[in-house]
Design a protein around this motif. Structure first.
Motif, PDB file in Angstrom:
ATOM      1  N   ALA A 141      29.845 -32.809   6.394  1.00 54.32           N
ATOM      2  CA  ALA A 141      30.927 -33.570   7.136  1.00 54.32           C
ATOM      3  C   ALA A 141      32.216 -33.144   7.132  1.00 54.32           C
ATOM      4  O   ALA A 141      33.388 -33.745   6.877  1.00 54.32           O
ATOM      5  CB  ALA A 141      30.761 -34.980   6.746  1.00 54.32           C
ATOM      6  N   ILE A 270      22.288 -43.886   4.995  1.00 55.64           N
ATOM      7  CA  ILE A 270      22.464 -43.160   3.897  1.00 55.64           C
ATOM      8  C   ILE A 270      22.602 -41.485   4.314  1.00 55.64           C
ATOM      9  O   ILE A 270      22.431 -41.168   5.656  1.00 55.64           O
ATOM     10  CB  ILE A 270      20.759 -42.796   3.192  1.00 55.64           C
ATOM     11  CG1 ILE A 270      20.429 -44.428   3.168  1.00 55.64           C
ATOM     12  CG2 ILE A 270      20.681 -42.124   2.199  1.00 55.64           C
ATOM     13  CD1 ILE A 270      19.086 -44.738   2.493  1.00 55.64           C
ATOM     14  N   HIS A 358      23.281 -27.732  -5.750  1.00 52.39           N
ATOM     15  CA  HIS A 358      22.790 -28.836  -4.625  1.00 52.39           C
ATOM     16  C   HIS A 358      21.285 -28.917  -4.495  1.00 52.39           C
ATOM     17  O   HIS A 358      20.565 -28.240  -5.254  1.00 52.39           O
ATOM     18  CB  HIS A 358      23.245 -27.962  -3.344  1.00 52.39           C
ATOM     19  CG  HIS A 358      24.687 -27.798  -3.252  1.00 52.39           C
ATOM     20  ND1 HIS A 358      25.738 -28.715  -2.918  1.00 52.39           N
ATOM     21  CD2 HIS A 358      25.516 -26.724  -3.647  1.00 52.39           C
ATOM     22  CE1 HIS A 358      26.858 -28.350  -2.572  1.00 52.39           C
ATOM     23  NE2 HIS A 358      26.755 -27.178  -3.076  1.00 52.39           N
TER      24      HIS A 358
HETATM   25  C1  LIG Z   1      20.347 -37.875  -2.530  1.00 50.65           C
HETATM   26  C2  LIG Z   1      21.073 -37.165  -1.751  1.00 50.65           C
HETATM   27  C3  LIG Z   1      21.527 -35.830  -2.232  1.00 50.65           C
HETATM   28  C4  LIG Z   1      22.371 -34.965  -1.530  1.00 50.65           C
HETATM   29  N1  LIG Z   1      22.761 -33.733  -2.064  1.00 50.65           N
HETATM   30  C5  LIG Z   1      23.359 -32.796  -1.130  1.00 50.65           C
HETATM   31  C6  LIG Z   1      23.726 -31.646  -1.938  1.00 50.65           C
HETATM   32  O1  LIG Z   1      23.504 -31.340  -3.009  1.00 50.65           O
HETATM   33  N2  LIG Z   1      24.306 -30.670  -0.945  1.00 50.65           N
HETATM   34  C7  LIG Z   1      24.717 -31.182   0.337  1.00 50.65           C
HETATM   35  O2  LIG Z   1      25.427 -30.144   1.049  1.00 50.65           O
HETATM   36  N3  LIG Z   1      24.383 -32.218   0.943  1.00 50.65           N
HETATM   37  C8  LIG Z   1      23.770 -33.209   0.054  1.00 50.65           C
HETATM   38  N4  LIG Z   1      23.503 -34.434   0.676  1.00 50.65           N
HETATM   39  C9  LIG Z   1      23.779 -34.641   1.792  1.00 50.65           C
HETATM   40  C10 LIG Z   1      25.205 -34.983   2.453  1.00 50.65           C
HETATM   41  O3  LIG Z   1      25.635 -36.053   1.407  1.00 50.65           O
HETATM   42  C11 LIG Z   1      25.172 -35.265   3.823  1.00 50.65           C
HETATM   43  O4  LIG Z   1      24.572 -34.254   4.507  1.00 50.65           O
HETATM   44  C12 LIG Z   1      26.688 -35.060   4.327  1.00 50.65           C
HETATM   45  O5  LIG Z   1      27.698 -36.277   3.650  1.00 50.65           O
HETATM   46  C13 LIG Z   1      27.335 -35.362   5.649  1.00 50.65           C
HETATM   47  O6  LIG Z   1      26.577 -36.377   6.247  1.00 50.65           O
HETATM   48  P1  LIG Z   1      25.364 -36.784   7.146  1.00 50.65           P
HETATM   49  O7  LIG Z   1      24.464 -35.686   6.878  1.00 50.65           O
HETATM   50  O8  LIG Z   1      24.964 -38.189   7.142  1.00 50.65           O
HETATM   51  O9  LIG Z   1      26.076 -36.390   8.714  1.00 50.65           O
HETATM   52  C14 LIG Z   1      22.797 -35.191  -0.042  1.00 50.65           C
HETATM   53  C15 LIG Z   1      22.317 -36.365   0.581  1.00 50.65           C
HETATM   54  C16 LIG Z   1      21.640 -37.302  -0.446  1.00 50.65           C
HETATM   55  C17 LIG Z   1      20.824 -38.812   0.206  1.00 50.65           C
END
Ligand SMILES: Cc1cc2nc3c(=O)[nH]c(=O)nc-3n(C[C@H](O)[C@H](O)[C@H](O)COP(=O)(O)O)c2cc1C
Length: 402
Positions: A141, A270, A358
């Motif tokens: 994002a 989420i 990550h």
């Molecule tokens: C438990 C959890 C852990 C996450 N860890 C990562 C991470 O380590 N690296 C990453 O790029 N995105 C991670 N994400 C996803 C991003 O937070 C998310 O893709 C980003 O905020 C963009 O939002 P969207 O995917 O809802 O559009 C994680 C999501 C969850 C639910």
């Protein structure tokens, strides 16, 4: 004259639009709060000093200590296996307000006032992000936060990071205590091409493997599968299923406050979630009416008994008393080592490769988060039902005397 008419009608129109938007969206600005009566507001960023939440509307006299919340946070905590991010956060929760020791029982209980919870961030490594502070990760994002606000906290993703979801899990632990007999459990049912075999579903199994997978045989292949992806600097998506048992019939507020609508919104909220389904979900498109409609009989206890649960425990936005079943699809982690094409915030084309810590499959830690969101929505609807209807009418009704 004309000028006067314009002035007289404009404020009325504005007022109506405002009221309508309140009906469908209880959260006006700035959208860091969810729920109506069980209302959760979260704050904090990934690399700030702490994250926290305020829960308003929790009923009084519910026993509550940190020990009631911590086990749920421990299930979501990073760094617990080599299959999740290696960031080491103890996620030790502190209750700052809203509790008091009840003299009669000697127990610490909720007081009915706002419950504030805080978790310190202790393991930030902001320098990992300096290389990508001006670049946008494809699938993340970064671009949308920048284009919306004109700046973004690039350290660990700031507010867009799933670090914030720890507070939802903490709120969920309290929500679970509100509805008597409620049991909310989640499981990872698919990772990439690997789907669980439902014939081998065993709830005990989810605590025996690091994937929250209910099928031991599928869980056995996920480790090697993830290791292979990680070595290639890649990531993968997943599907999570949440089952809530003990949801009383009658929860849900048609038309704009349907239980399934609120669950979908909460689960879609989420990070990384791209799809939500309830019960048979998208599979219902392949069914005929007689295959899909859950037939009814009277059970031995005199209560209605459904012969199947394609509705996922919800009809007309109202719970049926059957288990509430929701599934959500999580996209693969966007921060990957494999170089990708992108642009920077100054309008140049460039490449990006994300180092740092990550999750190779964010779907794993999304399981306790999904459980928490479902618990919060059900608790909110339970309190709403109590507020509007009082005691849910008892079924069957007496036949009219003729
Ligand atoms: C438990 C959890 C852990 C996450 N860890 C990562 C991470 O380590 N690296 C990453 O790029 N995105 C991670 N994400 C996803 C991003 O937070 C998310 O893709 C980003 O905020 C963009 O939002 P969207 O995917 O809802 O559009 C994680 C999501 C969850 C639910």
């Amino acid at each position: 004259m004309t000028r006067y008419k314009v002035r007289a009608t404009k404020p009325r129109k504005l007022q109506r639009n405002f009221t309508e938007s309140r009906l469908t969206h209880n959260r006006i600005m700035s959208f860091n709060t969810f729920g109506h009566l069980f209302r959760v507001t979260t704050f904090g960023e990934s690399h700030g000093p702490a994250i926290g939440c305020v829960i308003d509307g929790c009923p009084p006299r519910i026993p509550l200590t940190e020990a009631d919340i911590q086990p749920y946070l421990d299930r979501r905590r990073p760094g617990q296996s080599r299959y999740t991010t290696q960031r080491q956060e103890p996620d030790a929760v502190k209750i700052l307000s809203g509790v008091f020791v009840d003299e009669a029982s000697g127990k610490q209980v909720t007081t009915g006032t706002p419950i504030a919870l805080l978790i310190d961030n202790v393991d930030q490594r902001s320098k990992d992000y300096s290389d990508i502070k001006d670049k946008y990760r494809p699938g993340h994002a970064d671009y949308t936060y920048d284009v919306k606000y004109g700046l973004r906290d690039y350290r660990g993703g700031g507010r867009q990071s799933a670090r914030e979801t720890a507070m939802r899990v903490a709120a969920g632990a309290i929500a679970r205590k509100i509805v008597p007999g409620l049991k909310v459990r989640g499981a990872l049912v698919q990772m990439g091409p690997h789907r669980v075999d439902r014939a081998r579903w065993d709830w005990e199994e989810i605590d025996r493997n690091p994937f929250f997978c209910p099928d031991a045989k599928t869980a056995a292949v996920l480790g090697d599968y993830l290791d292979g992806l990680r070595k290639r600097g890649s990531s993968i998506g997943a599907v999570i299923e949440i089952v809530a048992d003990g949801v009383p019939a009658g929860l849900g507020a048609p038309i704009y406050g349907k239980l399934d609508g609120d669950l979908a919104g909460a689960l879609m909220g989420i990070n990384a979630v791209k799809g939500v389904e309830i019960g048979a979900g998208f599979g219902a498109a392949e069914l005929t009416g007689e295959q899909n409609g859950d037939e009814m009989r009277v059970g031995n206890d005199g209560k209605p008994r459904f012969l199947s649960n394609n509705a996922g425990g919800i009809l007309g936005g109202i719970s049926t008393g059957q288990p509430v079943v929701a599934r959500f699809a999580v996209k693969p982690t966007s921060s990957i080592l494999i170089p990708r094409r992108t642009v920077d915030r100054y309008g140049h084309e460039t490449d990006i490769s994300t180092i740092g810590r990550h999750d190779p499959c964010v779907g794993i830690r999304a399981v306790p988060i999904g459980e928490a969101m479902v618990a919060c929505v059900i608790a909110d609807h339970y309190l709403r039902q109590r507020g509007q209807v009082g005691e849910t009418p008892s079924w069957p009704f007496s036949a009219p005397v003729r």
